[in-house]
Enzyme design. Structure first.
Site, PDB file in Angstrom:
ATOM      1  N   ASP A 132       0.830  -1.198   0.000  1.00 16.64           N
ATOM      2  CA  ASP A 132       0.000   0.000   0.000  1.00 16.64           C
ATOM      3  C   ASP A 132       0.866   1.251   0.000  1.00 16.64           C
ATOM      4  O   ASP A 132       2.052   1.204   0.343  1.00 16.64           O
ATOM      5  CB  ASP A 132      -0.907   0.026   1.235  1.00 16.64           C
ATOM      6  CG  ASP A 132      -2.114  -0.897   1.095  1.00 16.64           C
ATOM      7  OD1 ASP A 132      -2.387  -1.326  -0.034  1.00 16.64           O
ATOM      8  OD2 ASP A 132      -2.769  -1.168   2.113  1.00 16.64           O
TER       9      ASP A 132
ATOM     10  N   LYS B   1      -4.056   2.642  -2.654  1.00 14.07           N
ATOM     11  CA  LYS B   1      -5.189   3.506  -2.972  1.00 14.07           C
ATOM     12  C   LYS B   1      -4.882   4.922  -2.506  1.00 14.07           C
ATOM     13  O   LYS B   1      -4.299   5.123  -1.453  1.00 14.07           O
ATOM     14  CB  LYS B   1      -6.461   3.006  -2.289  1.00 14.07           C
ATOM     15  CG  LYS B   1      -6.867   1.587  -2.675  1.00 14.07           C
ATOM     16  CD  LYS B   1      -8.125   1.176  -1.929  1.00 14.07           C
ATOM     17  CE  LYS B   1      -8.592  -0.221  -2.333  1.00 14.07           C
ATOM     18  NZ  LYS B   1      -7.674  -1.266  -1.838  1.00 14.07           N
TER      19      LYS B   1
ATOM     20  N   MET C 227      -8.689   9.216   8.439  1.00 15.48           N
ATOM     21  CA  MET C 227      -9.268   9.494   7.119  1.00 15.48           C
ATOM     22  C   MET C 227     -10.363  10.560   7.223  1.00 15.48           C
ATOM     23  O   MET C 227     -11.426  10.448   6.622  1.00 15.48           O
ATOM     24  CB  MET C 227      -9.816   8.207   6.487  1.00 15.48           C
ATOM     25  CG  MET C 227      -8.744   7.179   6.207  1.00 15.48           C
ATOM     26  SD  MET C 227      -9.387   5.612   5.555  1.00 15.48           S
ATOM     27  CE  MET C 227      -9.969   4.840   7.079  1.00 15.48           C
TER      28      MET C 227
END
Length: 267
Positions: free
Chosen positions: A36, A58, A169
């Site tokens: 990642d 991502k 996030m």
């Protein structure tokens, strides 16, 4: 052909020396590594010298490889007898979709193990000198993802429970989050600490109060990845570069709300 196996590895918050010994040992035996964007990868070739490396990270608003395709890649290599390492930032089971990848392996009959990692939910606040709990201040902390806007029930639960709120996030939904918490009774003067790029050379710590944090975020142009800490423990944040390992090793800039520049036209 013998069945391969899959290991989900938590790489920690981003600093190479915060990876576990077990994580590094597992990488040495990997045939394939799918990694990642938030995992430390600058020395990945030397950590996994025999492996093929695939970037499947991502980014906000951009998924170069879908989660379903990641599952297919993991299983394709494992069914060919390979040791597949899925290298993930933080801990695989904390907002990392690790449970979905484990589920895909179990459904396909592929052996899978998990190596936990140091989670950013606790370690990144610590990099700024912010403990998520402190005797005499709070007795609980809640970790929540704000990748999707929080619901009214979630706002109510967070405010009712009390304690420290740690948000991952959460930059993209910050305005919604702040308004929701205040609407459900959280004091407008509750301290807020935002730690961007924890344990990296460009780590930045921003301190404000709840009713000012959205404006501060715009004027200071806060960006992901960032961890938000909301609660009285933020008052314990380190007040200078002499405090805390992250300050000494990785550098730290403290931007208080009072030092925020006036809003610009494009903020």
């Amino acid at each position: 052909m013998n069945m391969g196996h899959v290991t989900l590895v938590g790489a920690g918050p981003g600093a190479v020396d915060l990876m576990t010994v077990r994580a590094r040992d597992v990488l040495l035996t990997a045939d394939v590594v799918l990694y990642d964007r938030l995992a430390p990868t600058e020395e990945l070739r030397s950590w996994a010298p025999h492996a093929e490396l695939f970037d499947v990270g991502k980014r906000p608003g951009h998924h170069r490889v879908s989660q379903e395709n990641i599952h297919q890649m993991i299983l394709r290599w494992a069914l060919k007898g390979k040791h597949v390492v899925r290298l993930k930032g933080g801990d695989p089971f904390i907002f990392g979709r690790g449970c979905e990848e484990v589920g895909a392996c179990r459904e396909a009959g592929v052996p899978v193990t998990v190596v936990p990692g140091v989670t950013s939910a606790v370690s990144v606040p610590a990099a700024a000198g912010i403990p998520v709990t402190a005797r005499g201040i709070n007795r609980a902390f809640t970790v929540i993802s704000a990748h999707d806007p929080l619901t009214e029930d979630e706002f109510k639960g967070l405010v009712t429970l009390g304690g420290t709120i740690v948000i991952l996030m959460g930059i993209g939904t910050l305005g919604h989050t702040v308004e929701g918490l205040m609407r459900h009774g959280l004091s407008r003067k509750t301290p807020v600490g935002t730690v961007e790029n924890g344990y990296c050379a460009d780590q930045r710590v921003t301190l404000s109060e709840l009713d000012a944090v959205h404006t501060v975020a715009a004027t200071q142009r806060l960006r992901s990845p960032a961890v938000l800490v909301i609660g009285e423990v933020v008052k314990l944040a380190a007040d200078g570069p002499e405090t805390g390992e992250a300050s000494a090793v990785y550098g730290r800039v403290l931007q208080a709300a009072s030092a925020a520049a006036p809003p610009t036209a494009d903020a």
